[in-house]
Each structure stands twice: as structure tokens, then as C-alpha cells.
Design a protein around this motif. Structure first.
Motif, PDB file in Angstrom:
ATOM      1  N   SER A  76      -1.201  -6.264  -6.130  1.00 37.18           N
ATOM      2  CA  SER A  76       0.142  -5.969  -5.628  1.00 37.18           C
ATOM      3  C   SER A  76       0.997  -7.221  -5.556  1.00 37.18           C
TER       4      SER A  76
ATOM      5  N   LEU B 121      -1.216   2.616  -3.806  1.00 30.58           N
ATOM      6  CA  LEU B 121      -2.605   2.904  -3.477  1.00 30.58           C
ATOM      7  C   LEU B 121      -2.599   4.016  -2.442  1.00 30.58           C
TER       8      LEU B 121
ATOM      9  N   LEU C   1       0.880  -1.159   0.000  1.00 24.97           N
ATOM     10  CA  LEU C   1       0.000   0.000   0.000  1.00 24.97           C
ATOM     11  C   LEU C   1       0.915   1.205   0.000  1.00 24.97           C
TER      12      LEU C   1
ATOM     13  N   LEU D 270       0.462  -2.630 -10.422  1.00 25.51           N
ATOM     14  CA  LEU D 270      -0.053  -1.708  -9.409  1.00 25.51           C
ATOM     15  C   LEU D 270       1.112  -1.290  -8.521  1.00 25.51           C
TER      16      LEU D 270
ATOM     17  N   ALA E 122      -5.983  -4.009  -4.114  1.00 26.98           N
ATOM     18  CA  ALA E 122      -4.557  -3.936  -3.814  1.00 26.98           C
ATOM     19  C   ALA E 122      -3.996  -5.308  -3.474  1.00 26.98           C
TER      20      ALA E 122
ATOM     21  N   PHE F  93      -5.341   5.080  -7.335  1.00 29.64           N
ATOM     22  CA  PHE F  93      -4.434   4.024  -7.770  1.00 29.64           C
ATOM     23  C   PHE F  93      -3.347   4.592  -8.682  1.00 29.64           C
TER      24      PHE F  93
END
Length: 408
Positions: free
Chosen positions: A185, A222, A4, A219, A181, A339
Motif C-alpha cells: 500500500s 484489502l 486497508l 494494491l 498490505a 485483495f
């Protein structure tokens, strides 16, 4: 949770979770932090494997965050310059569909009969961010996220272990940005819509795991936009300005609200306007712009102030104003998230233990010093190029100025 935070893992993730061992004069007991009251209330609403689907035509696609961040309001986080949005001049009116003649928003989609608004909002935000970063227009697969969050041949990587659940239970279960996430992730996607199209009828994906589809993006970040445990994204002008700057920098952001069908007011000249005092949450959408001067008189119920967010919905182009509507600045909004994605590297590798992301927090109350280590065994000859080290204490966590979780 492995990511995160900025600095995702390219070769190996080294995560200090403080879950391995503790050095202290007396052996303390590991204590779980309470789950959020919103999540506990939602869990009570479940009837075994059946999820409540109250929301008129569209099922409820929302699950509250299980992690209770309200303590951050009493324990102000340390600031980190890397987490701050560089101050931008905020205009009175802004629309990602036309920023200097260029659009940073992809087309409006339809979730159809399923409660997948959370997946549609997340994919739309990632598509928007990719455009903001100079990428081409992409159409990402909402089905990939909505299905493989809960279904996986490896049961340890599926939330709620829905191996025997019905199709409708999976599709109507609901979710939130932490779910997105958790899946992406760990480099399990996202993937293109052409790899796994959104179903018009009940269609079970043929592959056993999400990794079997070719991922198109990575990704990287976040940003959680509920400032220091203040749940209402619209809490103040300062908070709204944080959201606006995120939109100008990262593209559309995801927010959640109560979609009361009686509160939508469609006018001939000012579009569809929405405002309700209801605070129970059941729907996820994207904020794609704003108008500080949007009149309070456009709403069927007076919100008390002028100004509104421009919202992209996931109910198709025939709904609202081509799929868009205006939401009052006074509307109760929660669990905002932005994001950040980038092109994927097929040679990227990651080591982790937390396949389900940040589901809960634990700690050792009264311990002044904690020591921990996670050990990973490399499966090939490779170089460590990035590592994430998170720190968390039972009573304290660090977050950025806009609420991004930096360490936990």
C-alpha cells in the motif's frame, strides 16, 4: 495504516491518526490498546532471532495479527454501503478454475523449504483478482514480499528490523495479510516474478530496497473477512456466504488454518479431503471455490456436516490433487482476506508516516472529542486527487458489513 480501505492515494495521503494533539479540559494520557492474545502467544514462542518451524516438511509461515479486533463483536460497527458486496446468487458449487469456461486462477507454485506460504497466498490472491478485473495472467514475485517485508536499507521500513538476521530467519519468519498490505500500500510493489525469482537455493536479493524493482500493480483494497472480531471464518452459513460472494466478485481469498499432516485423506474418486479439530494456526492458503454437497464421508474424521471449500495450496503440483484439496466447512479458519489490485500508474505519488502498516492501536480513554492533523510537504508540483481520512477511538472502530476496515 495508510490503506486497508478503498480510495487509495494517488497524489497525497491525508491521514487523521489522532496522534498529534488532543483538546480536552485536562490532558489525558495516551493508552495503547492490548495486542491480540494470539500474537502475544506467538511472540513467546520466539527464541531471540530463531523462529519455530514446526510443520513437518514445510516451516510454519504464519504470524497472527497483532491488532485485537475482538472488541468489534461488542461494539457493532457502523455500516457503509460502499463496503458491502452486492448480493449475488450463490450456486451450490463454484470453481474459479472454470467459470463459464474461463479460469481466474494462476498456476500452483511451491514454497519449497521456506515458510513463505503467507506470501504465496497473497500473490496468488492478487493474481486471481487481476484476472477477475479483466487483466492478463501475471506471475507475481513471492520473494519480493517475503524478503522486503523484513529487509530494507531503511530500517524504519522493515518489520522487526532484521538487518542482521540469517537468511533462514527472514524466509521462515512468517506473515499475514497485514504484512502484505503494509508493503504494497506504500507503492513498494508488487513486482513480477521475472524481476525477483523465487529461490531454489539460498539467494539473497541484490537490491537494498523493494522500490528498486519495477512495480506492476497497485494494491487498492484489502477486505478483512473475519466478521466483527469473530475469528472463525467458518463460524456460520452467513459468514461462509460472505466469503463466497467475495470469491465471486474479487477472486480467491486468503485463509489460515492448522495444517496437520495426519488429517489429509486422499481418496481415489473424491480427491484429497482435510479436516481437523485443531485450532492452532500454522499455514496460509487460498480458497478458490466450494461444493455444498461434498460428502462428510470423504474425511478421515467426520466433520459433522457436508460441504467443503476448494483450496489452492503452495506445495507444488505433485502434492494433493495437482496442488489442490478439499477442506470441510466445519474446519476452523481464521484471518480471511481478499485483495483488490489494479494497473499501476508510474506517476503516482504517496505521502505517509506509517510504513509498517497497522501494527497497534492507541487512544485517549474518556475523551469525547479528538482533533488531529498530519502535515506533508510536497516534493513536486502536483494535484491532490484522493485522500484518505480514518477515524479511530480507543473503544470503537468502523468496519463494513463483511469486516472490511473502513476507518480506524
Amino acid at each position: 495504516m495508510q490503506r486497508l480501505i478503498k480510495r487509495s492515494i494517488i497524489a497525497v495521503a491525508i491521514i487523521l491518526s489522532f496522534a498529534n494533539f488532543v483538546l480536552a479540559e485536562s490532558e489525558p494520557q495516551l493508552v495503547d490498546a492490548p495486542l491480540s492474545k494470539e500474537f502475544l502467544e506467538w511472540r513467546k514462542s520466539l527464541n531471540e532471532d530463531k523462529v519455530s518451524t514446526k510443520q513437518d516438511k514445510y516451516p510454519n509461515g504464519y504470524v497472527p495479527f497483532p491488532v485485537d479486533l475482538s472488541y468489534l463483536a461488542k461494539n457493532p460497527p457502523r455500516e457503509d454501503s460502499d463496503s458491502r458486496v452486492r448480493p449475488l446468487a450463490i450456486p451450490d458449487k463454484y470453481d474459479l478454475r472454470n467459470v463459464g469456461g474461463k479460469s481466474y486462477i494462476t498456476s500452483v507454485k511451491s514454497q519449497g523449504q521456506y515458510g513463505t506460504c503467507w506470501a504465496h497466498a497473497a500473490m496468488g490472491a492478487m493474481e486471481s483478482n487481476y484476472l477477475m478485473n479483466g487483466g492478463s495472467e501475471l506471475d507475481l514475485s513471492e520473494m519480493h514480499l517475503a524478503w522486503y517485508t523484513f529487509k530494507n536499507s531503511d530500517k524504519s521500513k522493515a518489520l522487526y528490523n532484521m538487518t542482521s538476521s540469517s537468511y533462514s530467519s527472514v524466509m521462515n519468519h512468517g506473515g499475514n495479510p497485514l504484512y502484505s498490505a503494509a508493503l504494497y500500500s506504500r507503492l513498494a510493489g508488487p513486482v513480477l516474478e521475472t524481476s525477483l525469482p523465487y529461490p531454489k537455493v539460498e539467494t539473497i536479493p541484490s537490491k537494498a530496497t523493494p522500490e528498486e524493482y519495477p512495480r506492476i500493480l497497485r494494491l487498492r483494497d484489502l477486505f478483512y473477512l473475519d466478521r466483527y472480531g469473530t475469528i472463525n471464518v467458518n463460524e456460520s452459513k452467513t459468514q461462509r456466504d460472505i466469503v463466497k460472494q467475495r470469491i465471486m466478485k474479487n477472486g480467491s481469498v486468503v485463509v489460515h488454518y492448522n495444517s496437520d499432516s495426519t488429517a489429509y485423506n486422499k481418496t481415489s474418486s473424491n480427491g484429497t479431503a482435510f479436516y481437523t479439530t485443531e485450532k492452532s494456526i500454522n499455514h496460509a492458503v487460498q480458497i478458490v471455490g466450494w461444493d455444498d454437497n461434498y460428502s462428510r464421508e470423504n474425511f478421515s474424521t467426520d466433520p459433522g456436516i457436508d460441504g467443503a471449500w476448494l483450496i489452492k495450496n503452495s506445495w507444488g503440483t505433485y502434492w494433493g490433487d495437482g496442488g489442490y484439496f478439499w477442506m470441510s466447512y466445519n474446519q476452523y479458519l481464521t484471518e480471511g482476506a481478499a485483495f483488490v489490485v489494479e494497473d499501476t500508474d508510474p506517476d503516482m505519488n504517496i505521502y505517509y508516516y506509517d510504513a509498517l502498516g497497522w501494527c497497534a492501536s492507541s487512544g485517549w480513554p474518556g475523551c469525547e472529542f479528538l482533533y488531529s492533523a498530519n502535515v506533508f510537504k510536497s516534493t513536486r508540483h502536483e494535484y491532490l486527487t484522493e485522500g484518505d481520512c480514518y477515524e479511530y477511538c480507543y473503544h470503537y472502530a468502523s468496519a463494513g458489513a463483511d469486516g472490511r476496515i473502513l476507518r480506524h
